[in-house]
Design a protein around this motif. Structure first.
Motif, PDB file in Angstrom:
ATOM      1  N   GLN A  43       0.772  -1.316  -0.031  1.00  0.00           N
ATOM      2  CA  GLN A  43       0.116   0.039   0.009  1.00  0.00           C
ATOM      3  C   GLN A  43       0.693   1.168   0.036  1.00  0.00           C
ATOM      4  O   GLN A  43       0.609   2.203  -0.729  1.00  0.00           O
ATOM      5  N   ASN A  44       1.925   1.117   0.870  1.00  0.00           N
ATOM      6  CA  ASN A  44       2.913   2.270   0.933  1.00  0.00           C
ATOM      7  C   ASN A  44       3.574   2.472  -0.444  1.00  0.00           C
ATOM      8  O   ASN A  44       3.379   3.585  -0.902  1.00  0.00           O
ATOM      9  N   ALA A  46       2.617   1.719  -3.414  1.00  0.00           N
ATOM     10  CA  ALA A  46       1.339   2.016  -4.131  1.00  0.00           C
ATOM     11  C   ALA A  46       1.141   3.718  -4.257  1.00  0.00           C
ATOM     12  O   ALA A  46       0.898   4.357  -5.004  1.00  0.00           O
ATOM     13  N   SER A  47       0.927   3.970  -2.852  1.00  0.00           N
ATOM     14  CA  SER A  47       0.622   5.500  -2.517  1.00  0.00           C
ATOM     15  C   SER A  47       1.819   6.209  -2.996  1.00  0.00           C
ATOM     16  O   SER A  47       1.470   7.308  -3.830  1.00  0.00           O
ATOM     17  N   SER A  48       3.080   6.068  -2.646  1.00  0.00           N
ATOM     18  CA  SER A  48       4.269   6.874  -2.981  1.00  0.00           C
ATOM     19  C   SER A  48       4.325   6.907  -4.368  1.00  0.00           C
ATOM     20  O   SER A  48       4.624   7.884  -5.150  1.00  0.00           O
ATOM     21  N   GLY A  50       1.862   6.465  -6.638  1.00  0.00           N
ATOM     22  CA  GLY A  50       0.674   7.296  -7.288  1.00  0.00           C
ATOM     23  C   GLY A  50       1.067   8.546  -7.176  1.00  0.00           C
ATOM     24  O   GLY A  50       1.019   9.194  -8.023  1.00  0.00           O
ATOM     25  N   ALA A  51       1.611   9.027  -5.848  1.00  0.00           N
ATOM     26  CA  ALA A  51       1.954  10.439  -5.772  1.00  0.00           C
ATOM     27  C   ALA A  51       3.026  11.051  -6.539  1.00  0.00           C
ATOM     28  O   ALA A  51       2.659  12.073  -7.442  1.00  0.00           O
ATOM     29  N   THR A  86      -8.713   4.853 -15.905  1.00  0.00           N
ATOM     30  CA  THR A  86      -9.760   4.758 -15.428  1.00  0.00           C
ATOM     31  C   THR A  86     -10.911   4.130 -16.284  1.00  0.00           C
ATOM     32  O   THR A  86     -11.874   3.461 -15.792  1.00  0.00           O
ATOM     33  N   ALA A 120      -3.319   2.624  -5.359  1.00  0.00           N
ATOM     34  CA  ALA A 120      -3.313   4.056  -5.039  1.00  0.00           C
ATOM     35  C   ALA A 120      -3.783   4.687  -6.409  1.00  0.00           C
ATOM     36  O   ALA A 120      -3.614   4.163  -7.687  1.00  0.00           O
ATOM     37  N   LEU A 121      -4.255   6.096  -6.372  1.00  0.00           N
ATOM     38  CA  LEU A 121      -4.585   6.419  -7.682  1.00  0.00           C
ATOM     39  C   LEU A 121      -3.445   7.321  -8.046  1.00  0.00           C
ATOM     40  O   LEU A 121      -2.490   7.851  -7.395  1.00  0.00           O
ATOM     41  N   VAL A 122      -3.457   7.270  -9.584  1.00  0.00           N
ATOM     42  CA  VAL A 122      -2.648   8.128 -10.389  1.00  0.00           C
ATOM     43  C   VAL A 122      -3.451   9.172 -10.937  1.00  0.00           C
ATOM     44  O   VAL A 122      -4.548   9.147 -11.541  1.00  0.00           O
ATOM     45  N   MET A 123      -3.107  10.591 -10.392  1.00  0.00           N
ATOM     46  CA  MET A 123      -3.909  11.575 -10.749  1.00  0.00           C
ATOM     47  C   MET A 123      -3.252  12.439 -12.076  1.00  0.00           C
ATOM     48  O   MET A 123      -1.908  12.347 -11.967  1.00  0.00           O
ATOM     49  N   GLY A 125      -3.538  16.175 -12.676  1.00  0.00           N
ATOM     50  CA  GLY A 125      -4.179  17.331 -12.214  1.00  0.00           C
ATOM     51  C   GLY A 125      -5.486  17.036 -11.594  1.00  0.00           C
ATOM     52  O   GLY A 125      -5.297  16.005 -10.570  1.00  0.00           O
ATOM     53  N   LYS A 127      -7.903  15.450 -12.615  1.00  0.00           N
ATOM     54  CA  LYS A 127      -8.626  14.221 -13.335  1.00  0.00           C
ATOM     55  C   LYS A 127      -7.739  12.938 -12.953  1.00  0.00           C
ATOM     56  O   LYS A 127      -6.685  12.917 -12.554  1.00  0.00           O
ATOM     57  N   GLN A 128      -8.336  12.069 -12.986  1.00  0.00           N
ATOM     58  CA  GLN A 128      -7.918  10.810 -12.274  1.00  0.00           C
ATOM     59  C   GLN A 128      -7.284  10.024 -13.476  1.00  0.00           C
ATOM     60  O   GLN A 128      -8.184  10.060 -14.482  1.00  0.00           O
TER      61      GLN A 128
END
Lengths: 650, 230
Positions: A43-44, A46-48, A50-51, A86, A120-123, A125, A127-128
Motif C-alpha cells: 500500500q505504501n 502504491a501510494s508513494s 501514485g503521488a 480509469t 493508489a490513484l494516479v492523478m 491534475g 482528473k484521475q
C-alpha cells in the motif's frame, strides 16, 4: 523404567506441549504480522508511486512513468506492478516470473500468507489518470516465515535438550538418597547397620531415609537381642538350672578337650562328689529345700575355682557334682579335698543335717588318657572312699586305672543277678489323685521299686537304674515288679488300679513282650487292675511295635499310660494312633506351674491335645495346694506328689 | 521491512500471546445515524446549541437520501462550511488531528481536513458511492499553503466538482486556478481493505504536509469506531 526416567519423560512431555503451543502461536502470530507488513508495504509503495507518477501524467509522459515503475520493479521486492486507466485499459504491467520457491510447498500451504495488493490513484491534475497496483513478492515473506519457524524449532529442540540434561542432573541429585537407601537396605541384608547422617531436603525422601535409619537401628537392636538370647540359650544348655553351675555336658566337653584333643600337657584333677540321703531329705522337706541345699553345695565348690582359670565346677547328676582342677600337684589337690570335706561338714553342721552324707573320689593324672578313663579312675576312687565310710574322700592316680574297669562292670552284674535271684525288690505305691473339686478320688497307684544290696541296704535309684540299663538288665527288674504286683493282687483284696513302669525292652524285644502277654494271660483275673506305663520316647520312636503290644494289653483289659510326656517336646501325633488312657507330664513342666508362664502354656497345649482324644492328663511332683489349683485351672485331670502322699510300702 | 522483523521478532512472540485474537474485522459501512438517547446525552454534556447542530446534521443525512447527488453535495458543503475554521493546534493541542464528523460538529471548529473528511463521510452516509469521491491534497495558491478538499467525480475520467471549505460554491477543478491539485486518495480504498492495519504497523507514508497519513487514518478510524460511527 526408573523413577528418574519417568520424571524426566513427564517433564519433557509437559515441556513439549507448552512449547508446541508457544510454537504454533508464535508462527501464527508472525504469519499475521508478515501479512500485515506485506499489505502495508504494498500500500505504501502504491501510494508513494501514485503521488510521484501524478507529476508526469499531465503530459502523458509514459516513458518517464515506465522508467520510474521499472526502477521500482527491478528492486525485486514486488511480484507485480501495473497501472490501469480509469476506463479499465491496462497502461503498464510488469510481472515477475516466479522463481523456484525457496520454501517447501507443504509449509506454504500450512502457513498461508494472505496478501492484498496495494493500490493508489494516479492523478492527472484534477482528473484521475488511473490506478496503480502493487503486488508484494510473497516468496520473500515465506522465506522469512520459514527461517523464523526453523529458528524457533531449533530453539525448541535446544531447550528440550537442555531441559533433558538439566532434568537428568537435578533428578540425579534429588534422587541420590534413594540410591543411598538401596545401599542401606543391601547392607542391612548383609547385617551391616549403616545410617544416613545427611538427610535429603525433599520431604518425602527425608521421611523414607529417616524410616530406613530407624529400621536399620531397630534391626540392629533385634540382632543384638537375638544374639544375647542365643548366648543365654547356650548358657542354659551348659548350665545346671538349679545350682547355676556348669552341667555335665559342659564338664565333659571341657574334660574331653583337655584329655583327648589337647596338645599341651596338663595335670588334671577330677573330683566327683556323691551325696546320699538327698532323696530322704527331699522326701522330708520337699524339692525346694533340696534345691536350696544343692545351691549351697555349689557355692562351696565354686569357691575352689580360680577366677579366669579353666577350672570347672559342675553338677554331674541329681546327687553328684564334679570339679575339674588344672595343674595342681598332689599335695595341693589333697588340700582342696580336705577343704571341701571341712566346708561341707561345716555346712551340714550349720544346717543340722545328719541324713545327707557324701563321698569324694579324685582322679589325679596327666592329660593324655581318655576322658572315660579319667572318669572311671575318679569313680574308682569314689567307691574306695565309700568303703572307707561317710563323708570321706580318696585320691587315685593312673595306676588304679586297670583295676577299676573289671571291678565295676562285673560287680554290678553280680549285684543285679543277686537281686533277681533273691527277689530283693520292695514295691512301693504312690497315689494319683483326681483334681476334681471336692473329690479325693484316687485314680490309680503308681508302683515304685527299691532294691536292696547284699547288706539289705536300699540302693540309690540314680545309681542302679543307669547301670541296669547299661548292662541291659532293666527288663529283669521290670519282670520282677510285674510278678510281685500280680502276686500282691492275687493275694490281697485291693480295688485300686496299679500302674507299672515298663522299660523300652518290652517293646523292642519280642521275647519280653511275649513273656508279658503270656504271663498276664495266666493271671487274667488281675488284668483289670493293671496299667502299664511307658516313657513317651518309646511311643515316638517305635510307634508300630508299641501299638502291637498295647493292643494286646488292652485286649486283656489292662490300661496304658505314658510317662515323661513332653520331655522331648516332639510331635503328639502318636495320640491318634495309640489308645492311651493317660499322659503323665514330665516334672520339668510342672515346676513352679503357678508362676511359670512358659510351663503353663506347654501344659495347656498338651492338655488340649490330649483331651481331644479323650486322654487324661496327669501331673507329677505336685507339692502344694497352689500347684493343684493352677493345674486344675489348666484342666489337668489329676496328679501325684508329696502333696497327696509319698510312696508307701505295698 | 524484512530487516525490521528479525529485530522485533522475540518481542512479537511475547506480544503475540496477548494480542492473539484481539484484532478483528472492522465494519465497512459508516453509520452516522445516532440514537435519540445519544443525541440527548450530547445535549446534556455540551449544551442545547450543540445538540441542535447534531440534530441538524442527523436531519441532513436522513432527510435528503433521495435528492440528486448534486443537491446532496451542495447541502453538505454548505452545512459543514458553517463551522468555524480553526487550527488543530488551538483546538486539539496537536499539530495535526483528523476529527471525526461528530467531534467536528460538537466542537464546531476544525481545519480543512476536518471539513473534507466530514463531508466525505456524511455524503457516504447519504448514499454517494465512495468511488465517486476522492480526498484531494491541493496547494492553495492564494493562501500559499497546503489545503485539502473533497473531489466528486460524476465519471472517473472527468473533471471533478470541488467541495472546499473556503466557499459554498461548487466548481469544477479546472475552474479553480487558485488550487493546484497535488494528490488524491480514495478513502474507502483504505477503509474497505479486509485487513485494516493494526496499531502495530508503523508504516510511514509520505503525505503532502509531511505527516504520517496512514497513522492519522488509523487514529481517525479507531475514534470513529469508538464513537459508534463505523
Amino acid at each position: 523404567m526408573t523413577l528418574k526416567k519417568q520424571l524426566i519423560l513427564v517433564t519433557l512431555i509437559i515441556f513439549s506441549l507448552v512449547f508446541c503451543g508457544a510454537f504454533v502461536i508464535s508462527v501464527k502470530n508472525f504469519q499475521t504480522y508478515l501479512s500485515e507488513q506485506l499489505d502495508a508495504e504494498a500500500q505504501n509503495t502504491a501510494s508513494s508511486l501514485g503521488a510521484t507518477l501524478s507529476q508526469y501524467t499531465e503530459n502523458n509522459d509514459m516513458a518517464t512513468i515506465s522508467a520510474l515503475l521499472d526502477s521500482v520493479f527491478k528492486s525485486g521486492n514486488y511480484q507485480e506492478i501495473g497501472i490501469v486507466a480509469t476506463d479499465g485499459k491496462e497502461l503498464f504491467n510488469r510481472e515477475l516470473e516466479l522463481p523456484k520457491p525457496r520454501v517447501p510447498g507443504w509449509f506454504r500451504d500450512m502457513a498461508k500468507l494472505d496478501v492484498t495488493p496495494g493500490n493508489a490513484l494516479v492523478m492527472a491534475g484534477w482528473k484521475q489518470f488511473g490506478e496503480i497496483y502493487v503486488v508484494p513478492h510473497i516468496d520473500y515473506a515465506y522465506k522469512e516465515l520459514w527461517d523464523n519457524t526453523l529458528e524457533i524449532f531449533g530453539l525448541f529442540v535446544g531447550c528440550l535438550l537442555l531441559t533433558w540434561l538439566l532434568g537428568a542432573i537435578i533428578l540425579s541429585y534429588l534422587l541420590r538418597p534413594l540410591q543411598a537407601v538401596k545401599q542401606q537396605a543391601d547392607s542391612i541384608s548383609s547385617r551391616q547397620f549403616t545410617r544416613q547422617d545427611k538427610l535429603p531436603v525433599t520431604k518425602e525422601l527425608r521421611s523414607v531415609v529417616e524410616a530406613m535409619n530407624n529400621m536399620s537401628m531397630k534391626v540392629e537392636e533385634m540382632f543384638h537381642e537375638q544374639a544375647s538370647v542365643t548366648d543365654k540359650l547356650r548358657e542354659q544348655i551348659f548350665k545346671d538350672p538349679y545350682t547355676g553351675l556348669a552341667n555335665k555336658k559342659y564338664f565333659m566337653r571341657q574334660l574331653t578337650q583337655l584329655t583327648d584333643a589337647s596338645e599341651s600337657s596338663h595335670l588334671l584333677s577330677v573330683f566327683i562328689l556323691e551325696f546320699k540321703g538327698l532323696d530322704k531329705f527331699k522326701a522330708r522337706l520337699g524339692y525346694e529345700a533340696g534345691d536350696s541345699y544343692l545351691t549351697k553345695v555349689a557355692k562351696v565348690l565354686e569357691s575352689f575355682i580360680l577366677p579366669g582359670s579353666d577350672d570347672v565346677a559342675c553338677r554331674l547328676g541329681d546327687d553328684s557334682f564334679g570339679l575339674l582342677v588344672l595343674d595342681k600337684n598332689n599335695t595341693a589337690i589333697k588340700g582342696i579335698a580336705r577343704n571341701i570335706q571341712t566346708k561341707l561338714n561345716e555346712l551340714h553342721g550349720f544346717l543340722d543335717l545328719k541324713t545327707i552324707t557324701f563321698n569324694i573320689g579324685i582322679a589325679h593324672m596327666l592329660s593324655g588318657e581318655t576322658s572315660e578313663k579319667v572318669l572311671s579312675v575318679a569313680d574308682m576312687a569314689l567307691r574306695s572312699a565309700e568303703s572307707q565310710g561317710v563323708n570321706s574322700w580318696e585320691i587315685y592316680t593312673a595306676e588304679h586305672l586297670e583295676l577299676q574297669q573289671i571291678h565295676t562292670a562285673s560287680q554290678w552284674r553280680e549285684i543285679f543277678a543277686d537281686i533277681v535271684n533273691r527277689q530283693a525288690v520292695q514295691l512301693y505305691k504312690q497315689p494319683v489323685h483326681s483334681f476334681k473339686n471336692g473329690s479325693s478320688e484316687i485314680m490309680h497307684q503308681e508302683i515304685l521299686m527299691r532294691l536292696y544290696d547284699e547288706q539289705d541296704k536300699v540302693m540309690n535309684a540314680g545309681l542302679f537304674i543307669p547301670m541296669a540299663e547299661m548292662l541291659g538288665v532293666t527288663f529283669e527288674l521290670d519282670k520282677l515288679v510285674v510278678m510281685k504286683t500280680v502276686e500282691y493282687l492275687s493275694e490281697n483284696q485291693d480295688d485300686s488300679q496299679f500302674a507299672i513302669n515298663l522299660s523300652a525292652d518290652f517293646i523292642k524285644s519280642d521275647t519280653c513282650g511275649e513273656w508279658l502277654i503270656a504271663y498276664l494271660q495266666q493271671n487274667q483275673q488281675v488284668c483289670q487292675s493293671l496299667v502299664f506305663e511307658f516313657i513317651e520316647s518309646v511311643a515316638i520312636t517305635m510307634p508300630d511295635d508299641m501299638k502291637r503290644l498295647t493292643t494286646q494289653l488292652r485286649q486283656l483289659g489292662c490300661g496304658i499310660g505314658l510317662d515323661h510326656v513332653g520331655r522331648g517336646f516332639t510331635s503328639l501325633k502318636y495320640l491318634r494312633q495309640l489308645q492311651i488312657d493317660y499322659l503323665k507330664i514330665d516334672a520339668t513342666y510342672i515346676r513352679d506351674i503357678p508362676n511359670d508362664r512358659d510351663n503353663q502354656f506347654i501344659v495347656h497345649l498338651l492338655t488340649e491335645a490330649a483331651h481331644n482324644f479323650d486322654i487324661k492328663v496327669l501331673a507329677v511332683s505336685v507339692e502344694n495346694e497352689t500347684e493343684v489349683t493352677a493345674l486344675r485351672d489348666l484342666h489337668v485331670n489329676g496328679g501325684q506328689g508329696y502333696y497327696f502322699g509319698k510312696p508307701i510300702k505295698l | 521491512m524484512v530487516t525490521h522483523t528479525r529485530m522485533s521478532f522475540i518481542k512479537r512472540c511475547l506480544l503475540g500471546f496477548l494480542l492473539l485474537g484481539l484484532t478483528g474485522t472492522s465494519a465497512v459501512a459508516t453509520n452516522l445515524i445516532l440514537s435519540k438517547d445519544r443525541i440527548e446525552a450530547i445535549g446534556r454534556e455540551y449544551g442545547l446549541k450543540t445538540e441542535d447542530r447534531v440534530r441538524a446534521w442527523q436531519g441532513l443525512i436522513k432527510n435528503h437520501q433521495h435528492e440528486p447527488e448534486l443537491v446532496k453535495l451542495k447541502l453538505v458543503n454548505r452545512f459543514f462550511n458553517r463551522i468555524e475554521y480553526m487550527h488543530d493546534q488551538d483546538l486539539w493541542g496537536k499539530r495535526n488531528y483528523w476529527a471525526t464528523p461528530l467531534e467536528f460538529i460538537i466542537r464546531n471548529g476544525g481545519d480543512c481536513e476536518d471539513y473534507a473528511l466530514s463531508k466525505y463521510f456524511t455524503l457516504r452516509a447519504m448514499g454517494v458511492s465512495a468511488n465517486k469521491m476522492r480526498i484531494t491534497f491541493v496547494k492553495s495558491l492564494k493562501m500559499d499553503r497546503a489545503h485539502m478538499v473533497l473531489s466528486y467525480y460524476e465519471t472517473p475520467s472527468e473533471d471533478p466538482f470541488v467541495l472546499d471549505n473556503t466557499t459554498d460554491m461548487i466548481f469544477y477543478g479546472t475552474e479553480r486556478p487558485d488550487l493546484k491539485p497535488i494528490y488524491s486518495f480514495n478513502g474507502d480504498g483504505v477503509w474497505v481493505t479486509d485487513k485494516p492495519l493494526s496499531a502495530g504497523s508503523n508504516t510511514a507514508m509520505p503525505a503532502s504536509n509531511g505527516d504520517n497519513r496512514m497513522l492519522l487514518w488509523i487514529d481517525l478510524k479507531q475514534r470513529m469506531m469508538a464513537q459508534g460511527l463505523l
